[in-house]
Each structure stands twice: as C-alpha cells, then as structure tokens.
Design a protein around this motif. Structure first.
Motif, mmCIF file in Angstrom:
data_model
loop_
_atom_site.group_PDB
_atom_site.id
_atom_site.type_symbol
_atom_site.label_atom_id
_atom_site.label_comp_id
_atom_site.label_asym_id
_atom_site.label_seq_id
_atom_site.Cartn_x
_atom_site.Cartn_y
_atom_site.Cartn_z
ATOM 1 N N ILE A 66 -10.111 0.912 -8.382
ATOM 2 C CA ILE A 66 -10.996 -0.019 -7.629
ATOM 3 C C ILE A 66 -10.073 -0.529 -6.401
ATOM 4 C CG2 ILE A 66 -12.035 -2.147 -7.459
ATOM 5 C CD1 ILE A 66 -13.603 -1.213 -10.074
ATOM 6 N N VAL A 67 -8.991 -0.742 -6.902
ATOM 7 C CA VAL A 67 -7.822 -1.489 -5.716
ATOM 8 C C VAL A 67 -7.745 -0.186 -4.741
ATOM 9 C CG1 VAL A 67 -5.435 -1.984 -5.412
ATOM 10 C CG2 VAL A 67 -6.817 -3.210 -7.198
ATOM 11 N N SER A 68 -7.600 0.946 -5.217
ATOM 12 C CA SER A 68 -7.261 2.039 -4.169
ATOM 13 C C SER A 68 -8.480 2.341 -3.182
ATOM 14 C CB SER A 68 -7.020 3.372 -4.989
ATOM 15 O OG SER A 68 -8.140 4.303 -5.409
ATOM 16 N N PHE A 69 -9.710 2.061 -3.925
ATOM 17 C CA PHE A 69 -10.910 2.064 -3.334
ATOM 18 C C PHE A 69 -10.932 1.266 -1.822
ATOM 19 C CE2 PHE A 69 -13.477 3.769 -6.703
ATOM 20 C CZ PHE A 69 -13.277 5.076 -6.589
ATOM 21 N N ASP A 70 -10.173 0.096 -1.801
ATOM 22 C CA ASP A 70 -10.132 -0.896 -0.520
ATOM 23 C C ASP A 70 -9.542 0.003 0.434
ATOM 24 O OD1 ASP A 70 -10.529 -2.632 -2.484
ATOM 25 O OD2 ASP A 70 -8.442 -3.406 -2.611
ATOM 26 N N PHE A 71 -8.702 1.146 0.303
ATOM 27 C CA PHE A 71 -8.180 1.822 1.181
ATOM 28 C C PHE A 71 -8.936 3.220 1.359
ATOM 29 C CE2 PHE A 71 -4.960 -0.483 -0.727
ATOM 30 C CZ PHE A 71 -4.259 -1.305 0.091
ATOM 31 N N ALA A 72 -9.268 3.946 0.230
ATOM 32 C CA ALA A 72 -9.858 5.187 0.325
ATOM 33 C C ALA A 72 -11.222 5.409 0.664
ATOM 34 C CB ALA A 72 -9.880 5.972 -1.349
ATOM 35 N N THR A 73 -12.069 4.369 0.782
ATOM 36 C CA THR A 73 -13.496 4.413 1.338
ATOM 37 C C THR A 73 -13.468 4.100 2.749
ATOM 38 O OG1 THR A 73 -13.819 2.223 0.812
ATOM 39 C CG2 THR A 73 -14.286 3.877 -0.956
ATOM 40 N N SER A 74 -12.480 3.833 3.574
ATOM 41 C CA SER A 74 -12.196 3.607 4.767
ATOM 42 C C SER A 74 -12.208 4.879 5.570
ATOM 43 C CB SER A 74 -11.169 2.808 5.309
ATOM 44 O OG SER A 74 -9.897 3.337 4.922
ATOM 45 N N VAL A 75 -12.087 4.845 6.929
ATOM 46 C CA VAL A 75 -12.007 6.097 7.667
ATOM 47 C C VAL A 75 -10.751 6.277 8.471
ATOM 48 C CG1 VAL A 75 -14.503 6.424 7.959
ATOM 49 C CG2 VAL A 75 -13.231 4.928 9.388
ATOM 50 N N ILE A 76 -9.779 5.183 8.178
ATOM 51 C CA ILE A 76 -8.376 5.047 8.720
ATOM 52 C C ILE A 76 -7.402 6.277 8.265
ATOM 53 C CG2 ILE A 76 -6.253 3.570 8.955
ATOM 54 C CD1 ILE A 76 -8.226 1.272 8.733
ATOM 55 N N PRO A 77 -7.120 7.091 9.318
ATOM 56 C CA PRO A 77 -6.151 8.099 8.792
ATOM 57 C C PRO A 77 -5.002 7.633 8.203
ATOM 58 C CG PRO A 77 -6.716 8.291 11.247
ATOM 59 C CD PRO A 77 -7.281 6.955 10.651
ATOM 60 N N GLY A 78 -4.707 8.227 7.014
ATOM 61 C CA GLY A 78 -3.683 7.833 5.964
ATOM 62 C C GLY A 78 -4.115 7.287 4.729
#
Length: 457
Positions: free
Chosen positions: A240-252
């Motif tokens: 879930i902590v990784s979803f803070d980033f993975a669900t966005s559309v920011i490259p990387g």
C-alpha cells in the motif's frame, strides 16, 4: 564404531540450562544501569532534544521550513516515512511468518525485532502527520468520520488514505503481538523482584500471569492467531505504501513492479537494521550464547536474497521504461542515472546491489565486523533508494520551465535527527527495562538446539 554428527549448528551455545537462561536475561533488567548504557541513552536523548527544536519550528512556522518547492512537493519527509516503515518490516516477518513456519532460529532475535518495529512505525508516522500542517486539526481529515462541517468526506480512492488503515492496523497488531510475547517474561521478573516498586510494576505488566498449563495453552493459541493476522500485513503494508507512487501518472512511479519491489526492499532494510541493533546488544549484554553466528548467518542469507531481488527490480525498471517506448519514462530513468542526482543513484546501486553480494563469501557472512558495517551500508543505500524514487521523479516534470532542484534545509535534517533520537531512546530504554531475549521461547527450543545434541550411530 561410534560417530558423532551434529544435525545442525546449535542455536544456543555454552551448554545453557533453563536456569541459566533466566539468570542471563533477567540479570540485565535487575542490575543497575551500566556506564555504556548511560552514555548511549544520554547521547540519544541529546539527539532527541536537538531534533525537537526543528520539530517545534516546523510546527510553529509550517512546512515552509522544509526545502520543498512547487515542483518537488515530496522529498525528505516522504523519503524518511517510507524508510522508517521499511525498517519496521522485519519485526513482523521474524515474529509472525517464521513462527507459522516453525523456524526455531527466530527465538533469540524476535523480541528486539518486534520492539524495533513498534519504534520505527512511530517514527514513520510523524512525517505524514506533520506534513498535514496543523496536526491538531489535520489528522481528523484522514479518518473516515462523518464531517460535521459539510458534506466533504475522505477520498477512499486515495492510497494515502489506505496508508492510514494499513499502518494503523500494522502498528496495532505488532504492538499486541509484542506485548503478548512479553507477558510470561514479565511474570518471571515479577517473581524474582525484591524491590516492591519493581514487583508492583512488573506485576501489573504481567497481567496476573500464573504459568499454569491453561495459561500456556491460551498464550500459544493467541500467538498463532496474531501471527496469522500479522502475516498478510507483511505483504500489504509496504504494498500500500508503494501505491502512493504506483497509482499516479508521474514517469518513474507509474509501474506495476512497485509492490513486490517495495516489499523486498522493506525486508532487506529491516533485516539490516535488526542486525545492526542485535550485534551491539549481543556485545553489550554478553548474549553471544543466545544470538549466535547461526542467527547472524541466517539473517545474512535473507539479506542476500532480498538484495538480489531489489537489484533485479532496478534492472527491470530500466527495461520496462525502454520497452514502453514512452519518452518521458525513458528520460526519467536516464535522468536518475546521469542527471543532477546521479550521485544518489549510484550510491543506491553500490550499497544495495553490490555490497550485499559480499555475503556470498562465508568468511564475510560469518564476520561480525563485516556484517555490522554492511548492515549500515544497506540502510544507507535503502534511504538513497527512496530519495531517488521520490525526488528524481519530481524535480523534472513534463514542463521544462518548472524544473527545480531540491535542497534540504536545517529543519529537514533536524526533523530526521529527531526521529533517530526518538528511536534509539526508546530502544535503549526497552533493552534495559524489558527482557531483550524471549526467555520463554528460548527455553522451549533449548533441549533440541543446545550444543550437546548430536546424532549418534
């Protein structure tokens, strides 16, 4: 002809008896504080007080005290949040997962690992709370409570809200698991206590523990239930902590590899921190017969495995960026390796990918000095990993005119030092006033794991 052949290296050395285990562990609690402990706790409290000024200024003046800007809205705060949550991962793994798999080598190290989890999660939770601004008001908006000021509710689609549920659940289960495991040992210290204050305090903490067969039956049943509840948290929390980033559309960030990659990284850094703390505790409290080279070697095996998974993930990220054909994704990863923050990227690669491979050599894997140094290097590398993922993905976005650099301020550094002071103050207090080794569980494996057990033919 008679041949003696040990099945495996002993988990408890020195020919210890049940009485010896009680004496060795309880004496650390009952004796007066040593000079080394006093020096360590004083240094930790001093660091805590120095960092407290940075926390106070941040709360008083706002998060403008940090080095954040319009482009880099997350930096040291979320880097440190993810880093501390990752460190807290090993405690639940060692306690719950290895208990369910009946791994006896966990018994001497699980208590300190569980304590480390509690303290690391407390440190982690401070960063998002303070980032909300006015903490005394802001935290309410993260809870799924009816809003008396209007029709606005929390966004249940946001992984930032999922963090609230996941980490609060993780903390609660870990705390209960840790405390339940302490109850039999508190009962032992209570029965040995001669000081009436100590007897009253440990008597209250032991919650009327009797040591009867019925009490042990309930204790083991509750331990297994809590282990079953905690095991999914090993995967879910850092996912879930990784979803803070993975669900966005920011490259990387926008990548499906993040959940397993983050979980492996959390176990990697968590085991490294357990090693760092346990090697010091082992030496200071003379616990060499309980925290043996077998324990250290097994933990180094975990570090090799998870470090290799993390290294594989780094390579996969580059491959996926190239294979996607998306220029922004490709640029994000090239910029990580060769852009302004190249030094952070290559520090990450050196610490996380190259250094753990040294544990393939048995001489290094069984060396206390090498293990201690490499455990610190791994956690430095894992901090750089979170910094690289967050800052290098933000500082150069789709609009070149908004590109910016992030530079930490004294308040960023001070807040980070505050969490170190808090963590070590809590850990040193735990190591002095609580039994640092689980006496009950060590006794349960003593007969089958002592140095005298051999297979005779």
């Amino acid at each position: 002809m008679q041949v003696t052949s040990p099945v495996r290296e002993p988990l408890v050395t020195g020919g210890k008896t049940i009485h010896d285990v009680t004496e060795d562990v309880c004496s650390r609690v009952e004796q007066a504080p040593t000079k080394i402990w006093m020096l360590a706790i004083t240094a930790s409290i001093a660091l805590l007080l120095v960092g407290a000024y940075a926390v106070w200024r941040t709360l008083w003046d706002g998060i403008g005290m940090w080095g954040l800007n319009k482009t880099v809205g997350w930096a040291w705060d979320i880097t440190n949040f993810v880093w501390w949550v990752g460190i807290g991962h090993a405690g639940t793994l060692i306690s719950a997962v290895l208990l369910l798999f009946r791994q006896k080598w966990r018994t001497s190290i699980n208590r300190a690992a569980e304590a480390m989890t509690i303290f690391a999660v407390i440190c982690a939770a401070m960063f998002p709370l303070v980032h909300m601004g006015r903490v005394w008001i802001g935290f309410i908006w993260a809870l799924p409570l009816p809003n008396t000021f209007g029709s606005l509710w929390v966004n249940f689609n946001s992984p930032l809200l999922w963090d609230v549920f996941a980490i609060s659940t993780y903390f609660s289960v870990s705390l209960v698991f840790w405390y339940i495991g302490l109850i039999p040992d508190f009962g032992t210290i209570r029965d040995r206590a001669k000081n009436p204050i100590s007897k009253a305090v440990y008597g209250a903490l032991s919650m009327g523990w009797s040591g009867s067969a019925k009490a042990w039956m309930h204790y083991e049943a509750v331990s297994l239930i809590l282990a079953g509840l905690a095991t999914p948290l090993v995967l879910s929390v850092h996912t879930i902590v990784s979803f803070d980033f993975a669900t966005s559309v920011i490259p990387g960030w926008h990548t499906t590899i993040f959940p397993p990659y983050f979980v492996a990284g959390a176990i990697f850094s968590g085991f490294a921190m357990v090693l760092t703390l346990m090697l010091v505790t082992r030496k200071v409290y003379k616990l060499e017969d309980y925290i043996t080279m077998t324990h250290i070697e097994y933990m180094n095996y975990v570090i090799i495995t998870t470090g290799s998974i993390v290294g594989c993930a780094y390579i996969t990220e580059f491959f996926v960026a190239w294979y996607s054909g998306v220029e922004a994704e490709q640029y994000a990863f090239i910029n990580r390796a060769f852009g302004p923050y190249w030094w952070a990227y290559w520090s990450m690669m050196t610490c996380n990918v190259i250094s753990p491979q040294l544990f393939w050599f048995k001489k290094i894997r069984r060396s206390l000095v090498a293990t201690f140094i490499l455990s610190i290097i791994v956690n430095i590398g894992m901090w750089f990993e979170r910094f690289v993922i967050i800052v290098t993905s933000l500082h150069r976005d789709f609009l070149p005119s908004s590109w910016a650099m992030f530079y930490p301020t004294w308040a960023d550094v001070g807040f980070y030092l505050f969490t170190f002071g808090l963590f070590f103050t809590l850990f040193f207090a735990f190591a002095k006033f609580f039994p640092v080794v689980n006496m009950a569980e060590v006794k349960s494996v003593l007969k089958s794991s002592s140095g005298e057990i051999a297979d005779k033919k």
